[in-house]
Design an enzyme around this catalytic site. Structure first.
Site, short mmCIF file in Angstrom:
data_model
loop_
_atom_site.label_atom_id
_atom_site.label_comp_id
_atom_site.label_asym_id
_atom_site.label_seq_id
_atom_site.Cartn_x
_atom_site.Cartn_y
_atom_site.Cartn_z
N GLN A 7 -2.72 -12.29 7.80
CA GLN A 7 -2.92 -11.98 6.38
C GLN A 7 -2.23 -13.00 5.48
OE1 GLN A 7 -2.79 -7.94 4.41
NE2 GLN A 7 -0.67 -8.52 4.05
N GLY A 24 11.16 -2.84 5.65
CA GLY A 24 10.48 -4.14 5.59
C GLY A 24 10.04 -4.44 4.17
N HIS A 25 9.44 -3.44 3.52
CA HIS A 25 9.02 -3.63 2.12
C HIS A 25 10.24 -3.88 1.22
CE1 HIS A 25 5.57 -0.99 3.51
NE2 HIS A 25 4.93 -2.01 2.97
N GLN A 82 -10.36 -2.56 2.41
CA GLN A 82 -9.85 -3.21 3.62
C GLN A 82 -9.78 -2.25 4.81
OE1 GLN A 82 -5.94 -4.11 1.58
NE2 GLN A 82 -5.13 -3.82 3.63
N ASP A 113 8.76 9.16 -3.43
CA ASP A 113 9.72 8.47 -2.59
C ASP A 113 9.58 6.94 -2.75
OD1 ASP A 113 11.69 8.78 -0.59
OD2 ASP A 113 10.26 8.02 0.89
N ASP A 114 8.34 6.47 -2.82
CA ASP A 114 8.10 5.03 -2.98
C ASP A 114 8.69 4.51 -4.29
OD1 ASP A 114 6.77 4.85 -0.59
OD2 ASP A 114 4.75 4.87 -1.45
N SER A 138 6.53 -0.85 10.39
CA SER A 138 5.16 -0.74 9.90
C SER A 138 4.97 0.67 9.38
CB SER A 138 4.17 -0.99 11.05
OG SER A 138 2.89 -0.46 10.72
N SER A 139 4.19 0.81 8.32
CA SER A 139 3.93 2.16 7.80
C SER A 139 3.21 3.00 8.85
CB SER A 139 3.07 2.07 6.54
OG SER A 139 3.72 1.26 5.58
N ARG A 140 2.50 2.35 9.76
CA ARG A 140 1.75 3.10 10.77
C ARG A 140 2.64 3.60 11.91
NH1 ARG A 140 -2.55 -0.71 9.13
NH2 ARG A 140 -4.17 0.57 8.19
N GLN A 168 5.89 -11.69 7.14
CA GLN A 168 5.40 -12.44 8.30
C GLN A 168 4.77 -11.50 9.34
OE1 GLN A 168 8.15 -14.97 10.67
NE2 GLN A 168 6.59 -14.67 12.26
N LYS A 169 5.13 -10.23 9.27
CA LYS A 169 4.61 -9.23 10.20
C LYS A 169 3.08 -9.28 10.25
CE LYS A 169 3.81 -5.02 11.95
NZ LYS A 169 2.68 -4.66 11.10
N ASP A 170 2.44 -9.40 9.07
CA ASP A 170 0.98 -9.54 9.03
C ASP A 170 0.67 -11.03 8.97
OD1 ASP A 170 0.09 -6.73 8.97
OD2 ASP A 170 1.28 -6.69 7.14
N VAL A 210 11.02 -7.40 9.71
CA VAL A 210 12.20 -6.54 9.90
C VAL A 210 11.91 -5.62 11.09
CG1 VAL A 210 13.71 -4.83 8.82
CG2 VAL A 210 12.67 -6.64 7.43
N LEU A 230 6.58 2.99 1.70
CA LEU A 230 7.55 1.89 1.83
C LEU A 230 8.59 2.16 2.90
CD1 LEU A 230 8.13 1.00 -1.95
CD2 LEU A 230 6.34 0.20 -0.39
N HIS A 231 8.94 1.10 3.63
CA HIS A 231 10.01 1.16 4.61
C HIS A 231 10.93 -0.03 4.37
CE1 HIS A 231 7.68 -1.97 6.53
NE2 HIS A 231 6.65 -1.16 6.69
N MET A 279 0.85 -1.20 0.00
CA MET A 279 0.00 0.00 0.00
C MET A 279 0.88 1.25 0.00
SD MET A 279 -3.40 -0.94 2.10
CE MET A 279 -2.76 -0.58 3.72
N GLY A 280 2.14 1.09 -0.40
CA GLY A 280 3.05 2.23 -0.44
C GLY A 280 3.54 2.62 0.94
N GLN A 326 12.46 4.29 -3.95
CA GLN A 326 12.87 3.17 -3.10
C GLN A 326 12.64 1.84 -3.80
OE1 GLN A 326 12.86 3.15 1.02
NE2 GLN A 326 11.23 4.67 1.17
O1 PAF Z 1 -0.17 -5.80 3.59
C1 PAF Z 1 -0.60 -4.88 2.86
O2 PAF Z 1 0.08 -3.87 2.65
C2 PAF Z 1 -1.97 -4.99 2.23
O3 PAF Z 1 -2.85 -5.61 3.07
C3 PAF Z 1 -1.95 -5.66 0.85
C4 PAF Z 1 -1.46 -7.09 0.94
C5 PAF Z 1 -1.04 -4.87 -0.08
C6 PAF Z 1 -3.35 -5.68 0.25
O4 PAF Z 1 -3.86 -4.40 0.09
#
Ligand code: PAF
Length: 285
Positions: A155, A37-38, A62, A78-79, A187-189, A150-152, A178, A34-35, A31-32, A82
């Site tokens: 999911q 971990g991504h 979601q 920036d995304d 986490s982006s949050r 694995q963080k999520d 990470v 990016l850090h 979802m952009g 990266q």
């Molecule tokens: O983990 C995420 O960033 C989102 O849930 C995903 C997998 C990109 C789906 O929108």
């Protein structure tokens, strides 16, 4: 700068060109914002395939009412930068209209069982949105490999279940979480946290480490390990606990006892101010 496409037609064209050259296609859905971990997900995908597609799409279905859809960070320039330095070949940045051609209340995918518990209990319809958008991305990209973090934990389990149930011909590749130097999972949050909340949030990893240390020392009683999690999280007054559980790593069913044949995972979620964070740790291998 990295190639960027917005439409499904342009995406398909680039992917079939790559495929015609014999390249295996990898997908990293994001979802952009990016850090590192991504970037690790992109690196893992790079190691496993020859053409890496990163998707950046803040998926409206979601997010629940009152969640952070509107304020979710969207630092696109920036995304892109990266993504390129991490090794992406193509970045897919679709519009809502591209991803949901007949509107966001149309066709959905529901993974029963795994969707209503933990994150699903706290965030109704969240996983319906995730499963739906991930299947759409799989259909658009047709990747050989898709990389998730694995963080999520819930999911990636749910995506694995959907792949199996719907016979999606993609291999799921899971990338370890990470962490910052002090243990906080990226986490982006995290960027919503103020300084005090940021310091307090370390308690999530501390609780998981204590649980893992107890298991390493021979503890097999699920209730006692759960108590360790709860006590650690309660020791941080800024943490408002949502859940802290010891569950079967495949079914997410609560474990009373860590039998030697079972894989167990600890799942935690807590709120720090208005920011809700999750983390997890595998307790047995
Ligand atoms: O983990 C995420 O960033 C989102 O849930 C995903 C997998 C990109 C789906 O929108």
């Amino acid at each position: 700068v990295v190639d960027t496409v917005e439409s499904a037609a342009d995406l398909r064209r680039q992917i079939s060109d790559a495929r015609a050259k014999g390249k295996r296609i990898g997908l990293v859905p994001t979802m952009g914002a990016l850090h590192d971990g991504h970037l690790r997900l992109i690196g893992q995908c790079r190691a496993e395939t020859e053409f890496v597609v990163v998707s950046i799409f803040v998926n409206p279905t979601q997010f629940g009412a009152g969640e952070d859809l509107d304020r979710y960070p969207r630092p696109l320039a920036d995304d892109l930068q990266q993504s390129e330095s991490a090794g992406a070949d193509l970045v897919f940045v679709p519009s809502v209209q591209t991803m949901y051609p007949s509107g966001i209340n149309s066709t959905f995918v529901e993974v029963a069982g795994l969707s209503d518990i933990f994150e699903g209990a706290s965030r109704p319809r969240h996983f319906r949105g995730v499963a739906t958008v991930v299947l759409k991305l799989f259909e658009l990209v047709r990747p050989d490999v898709a990389v998730f973090g694995q963080k999520d934990y819930q999911q990636q389990l749910l995506v694995g279940r959907m792949i199996a149930d719907l016979h999606v011909p993609v291999q799921l590749s899971i990338c370890p979480t990470v962490r910052e130097a002090d243990g906080l999972a990226l986490s982006s949050r995290n960027r919503y946290l103020n300084r005090q909340e940021r310091q307090a949030a370390v308690v999530l990893n501390r609780a998981l480490e204590r649980a893992r240390a107890a298991v390493d020392a021979g503890e097999r009683c699920g209730d006692r390990i759960r108590q360790t999690l709860h006590e650690t999280l309660k020791s941080e007054s800024m943490a408002e606990l949502d859940y802290a559980e010891i569950v079967n790593a495949e079914t997410l069913e609560s474990l009373g006892d860590l039998g030697s044949e079972r894989r167990a995972v600890a799942l935690v979620a807590a709120r720090f101010g208005t920011t809700r964070l999750i983390d997890n740790a595998l307790l047995t291998t």
